[in-house]
Design a protein around this motif. Structure first.
Motif, mmCIF file in Angstrom:
data_model
loop_
_atom_site.group_PDB
_atom_site.id
_atom_site.type_symbol
_atom_site.label_atom_id
_atom_site.label_comp_id
_atom_site.label_asym_id
_atom_site.label_seq_id
_atom_site.Cartn_x
_atom_site.Cartn_y
_atom_site.Cartn_z
ATOM 1 N N GLU A 135 0.808 -1.221 0.000
ATOM 2 C CA GLU A 135 0.000 0.000 0.000
ATOM 3 C C GLU A 135 0.843 1.274 0.000
ATOM 4 O OE1 GLU A 135 -3.184 0.062 -0.431
ATOM 5 O OE2 GLU A 135 -3.333 -2.132 -0.405
ATOM 6 N N HIS A 136 2.016 1.220 0.624
ATOM 7 C CA HIS A 136 2.829 2.439 0.770
ATOM 8 C C HIS A 136 4.297 2.147 0.433
ATOM 9 C CE1 HIS A 136 -0.646 4.161 2.823
ATOM 10 N NE2 HIS A 136 -0.673 3.085 3.598
ATOM 11 N N PRO A 137 4.570 1.726 -0.791
ATOM 12 C CA PRO A 137 5.960 1.372 -1.136
ATOM 13 C C PRO A 137 6.926 2.537 -1.042
ATOM 14 C CG PRO A 137 4.590 1.500 -3.112
ATOM 15 C CD PRO A 137 3.660 1.579 -1.939
ATOM 16 N N GLU A 138 6.431 3.749 -1.220
ATOM 17 C CA GLU A 138 7.312 4.921 -1.153
ATOM 18 C C GLU A 138 7.841 5.149 0.260
ATOM 19 O OE1 GLU A 138 3.196 6.290 -0.148
ATOM 20 O OE2 GLU A 138 4.093 4.941 -1.629
ATOM 21 N N ASP A 139 7.192 4.547 1.247
ATOM 22 C CA ASP A 139 7.611 4.722 2.641
ATOM 23 C C ASP A 139 8.435 3.539 3.146
ATOM 24 O OD1 ASP A 139 6.217 7.141 2.797
ATOM 25 O OD2 ASP A 139 4.378 6.163 3.478
ATOM 26 N N MET A 141 11.532 2.882 3.642
ATOM 27 C CA MET A 141 12.603 3.077 4.627
ATOM 28 C C MET A 141 12.023 3.270 6.034
ATOM 29 S SD MET A 141 15.526 5.250 2.557
ATOM 30 C CE MET A 141 16.925 4.446 3.347
ATOM 31 N N ALA A 142 10.943 4.027 6.138
ATOM 32 C CA ALA A 142 10.292 4.206 7.432
ATOM 33 C C ALA A 142 9.645 2.903 7.895
ATOM 34 C CB ALA A 142 9.240 5.312 7.345
ATOM 35 N N ARG A 145 12.277 0.676 9.292
ATOM 36 C CA ARG A 145 12.699 1.152 10.617
ATOM 37 C C ARG A 145 11.701 0.702 11.677
ATOM 38 N NH1 ARG A 145 16.142 4.574 12.894
ATOM 39 N NH2 ARG A 145 17.058 5.147 10.887
ATOM 40 N N HIS A 146 10.411 0.807 11.365
ATOM 41 C CA HIS A 146 9.395 0.372 12.321
ATOM 42 C C HIS A 146 9.395 -1.150 12.474
ATOM 43 C CE1 HIS A 146 7.595 4.244 13.146
ATOM 44 N NE2 HIS A 146 6.689 3.653 13.899
ATOM 45 N N LEU A 147 9.664 -1.880 11.395
ATOM 46 C CA LEU A 147 9.735 -3.341 11.492
ATOM 47 C C LEU A 147 10.784 -3.764 12.508
ATOM 48 C CD1 LEU A 147 9.457 -6.355 10.534
ATOM 49 C CD2 LEU A 147 11.198 -5.794 8.805
ATOM 50 N N ILE A 161 2.926 -3.476 19.942
ATOM 51 C CA ILE A 161 3.617 -2.436 19.174
ATOM 52 C C ILE A 161 3.076 -2.427 17.744
ATOM 53 C CG2 ILE A 161 5.842 -1.587 18.367
ATOM 54 C CD1 ILE A 161 5.617 -1.478 21.359
ATOM 55 N N LYS A 162 2.700 -1.241 17.277
ATOM 56 C CA LYS A 162 2.186 -1.093 15.915
ATOM 57 C C LYS A 162 3.342 -1.009 14.923
ATOM 58 C CE LYS A 162 -1.595 1.714 17.816
ATOM 59 N NZ LYS A 162 -2.165 3.076 17.841
ATOM 60 N N LEU A 163 3.087 -1.445 13.697
ATOM 61 C CA LEU A 163 4.128 -1.363 12.685
ATOM 62 C C LEU A 163 4.255 0.053 12.123
ATOM 63 C CD1 LEU A 163 6.206 -3.063 11.114
ATOM 64 C CD2 LEU A 163 4.486 -3.368 9.352
ATOM 65 N N VAL A 164 3.205 0.848 12.264
ATOM 66 C CA VAL A 164 3.213 2.215 11.727
ATOM 67 C C VAL A 164 2.884 3.196 12.853
ATOM 68 C CG1 VAL A 164 2.194 3.792 10.043
ATOM 69 C CG2 VAL A 164 2.495 1.369 9.463
#
Length: 486
Positions: A135-139, A141-142, A145-147, A161-164
């Protein structure tokens, strides 16, 4: 005392100390050669009165940091980190009883022989990542980081803990960012001139004291807030199994009756994020960059995954032995662009002699991983990304070629205790992403956007931000990805 007088006094102390030292019977290691290539296994430089020994070969590094680990397991004093409140991290603690307690507690609950303690959480969060990438391939890198942040925090505390946009991940990131800035050698003069730690905050030039105070407030929040939330969730029966729950469930009295024991549990829990998230994230970025820049290698990995895994399920840990080319690509990413090119420094406790060279007590010992991983004798054409160097004539991992990951996580008694967790997270993320997505260079207005291949200079080297399109490999792949969100 005026600033200039304070500086002069500090330099005078250093000069007196150096001239009063007993002259060793053996010479110091040679300094850097005048020509640009470093061709010595061991080099010596001086800086602000400190002896710095650079180890350029695996043999020299293991001879000292492993075979003589009793003398080389210390850490250089990190005074700015202490002022910032990070002196509780056992990765930077001096070698001693406090360090041993925390490392022993970590290994007791997350030993390499207990994959069941961490792999289910890694699997859960890698699979949560895939629909977000769709859904959000442009994000990406973020999202990566959350993963990594979410995985480490759940393993440590058992929180939801949420992934986003999770507040605990943001808290951890915000706390770590100043530490990453401060740990760069020479970033703050207080690490070179210890007397500066005593100057008042209002003193001219002492802005580092104000920064340290502000950063320490954030550090203390990160140290305690998720831990207290974990304790509350455990009491309410809402927590997932975690390091904290295993410690408190097994020894309930130790965490309530004895403050020191609870301090050890709390401090060790915070190491999950602080000690490993940044290096794993940097390695994942580099793997994606290497696949993006070498589409032929990417296609070869995908062919291997298709043959072994098929198209109806996701890769799992049991597939890893049958995916040697994927393993070779991960190894080559570590070698091609090591996450910690100069490793984390050790410190010598006593005077020593190695190969006829004198190594003074208190020397900062730096393992030059970049030089080791770009050694032409071990890795011909070292600047070329070449996973095939790790594959033998039978298509298996070539055991005659040194695994770069075997030196990437440190040496001797200070080797990263979470290495096995980092390896398994990277494997599962890499296999799952390439099973379902094609990684392509973006095209904007008919122009292909080439990645810069630049890296940000720090102790842990991250890629500079780059763009990558994540395209589902097929309609079946897209359906499988969407099913993970249901």
């Amino acid at each position: 005392m005026p600033w200039s007088a304070l500086l002069a006094s500090a330099l005078l102390v250093i000069a007196v100390y150096k001239t009063s030292r007993k002259r060793p019977a053996h010479p110091l290691p040679p300094g850097p050669p005048k020509r640009p290539l470093i061709d010595s296994d061991i080099l010596h430089v001086s800086g602000a009165g400190r002896d710095i020994v650079i180890l350029n070969s695996v043999d020299a590094t293991r001879d000292l940091l492993e075979k003589r680990s009793a003398n080389y397991s210390g850490r250089p004093a990190f005074l700015m980190g202490k002022l910032m409140g990070w002196d509780y991290l056992f990765s930077s603690m001096p070698y001693g009883e406090a360090w041993r307690e925390r490392r022993k507690l970590f290994q007791k609950h997350f030993h390499p022989t207990k994959p069941e303690t961490h792999r289910p959480i890694e699997t859960e969060y890698v699979r949560k990542l895939l629909p977000e990438l769709l859904e959000h391939p442009e994000d990406f890198m973020a999202l990566f980081r959350h993963l990594i942040g979410a995985t480490t925090l759940v393993l440590a505390y058992g929180l939801d803990i949420k992934l986003v946009n999770d507040p605990y991940v943001h808290l951890a990131d915000d706390s770590m960012r100043p530490l990453i800035e401060a740990i760069v050698p020479g970033a703050f003069f207080v690490d070179l001139i210890p007397a500066l730690q005593y100057v008042p905050e209002w003193f001219p030039g002492a802005t580092f004291k104000r920064k340290a105070r502000e950063w320490k407030e954030m550090t203390m929040i990160f140290r305690s807030k998720p831990y207290e939330a974990a304790k509350k969730a455990i009491l309410e029966g809402k927590a997932k199994p975690s390091f904290t729950s295993m410690c408190l469930d097994q020894e309930p009295d130790a965490a309530t009756k004895f403050e020191f024991d609870e301090e050890v549990i709390r401090d060790t829990a915070s190491m999950f994020f602080a000690g490993g998230s940044d290096t794993v994230l940097a390695a994942l970025y580099t793997f994606i960059l290497s696949m993006l820049c070498h589409p032929d290698k990417q296609a070869k990995v995908q062919e291997e995954i298709d043959r072994v895994v098929g198209h109806d399920r996701l890769p799992d840990y049991g597939d890893e032995p049958n995916l040697p080319y994927l393993s070779a690509c991960i190894r080559e990413s570590f070698r091609w662009r090591p996450t910690t090119p100069m490793s984390v420094p050790h410190c010598s406790e006593s005077d020593d002699v190695y190969n006829g060279y004198f190594i003074p007590a208190g020397s900062i010992m730096i393992a030059n991983l970049w030089n080791m991983m770009h050694n032409e004798n071990e890795y011909p054409n070292p600047d070329t990304y070449l996973p095939e160097r790790h594959i033998d004539e039978n298509g298996k991992i070539n055991k005659k070629v040194r695994d770069p990951m075997s030196i990437a996580f440190g040496f001797g008694r200070r080797i990263c205790p979470g290495e096995h967790m980092a390896r398994s997270t990277l494997y599962l993320a890499a296999a799952s992403i390439l099973a379902l997505f094609d990684l392509k260079k973006p095209v904007r207005n008919g122009v292909v956007i080439e990645p810069t291949k630049e890296y940000l200079s720090a102790i842990v080297c991250h890629t500079a931000p780059f763009e990558c399109d994540f395209k589902p490999r097929s309609e079946a792949a897209e359906r499988l990805i969407r099913s993970l969100a249901e």
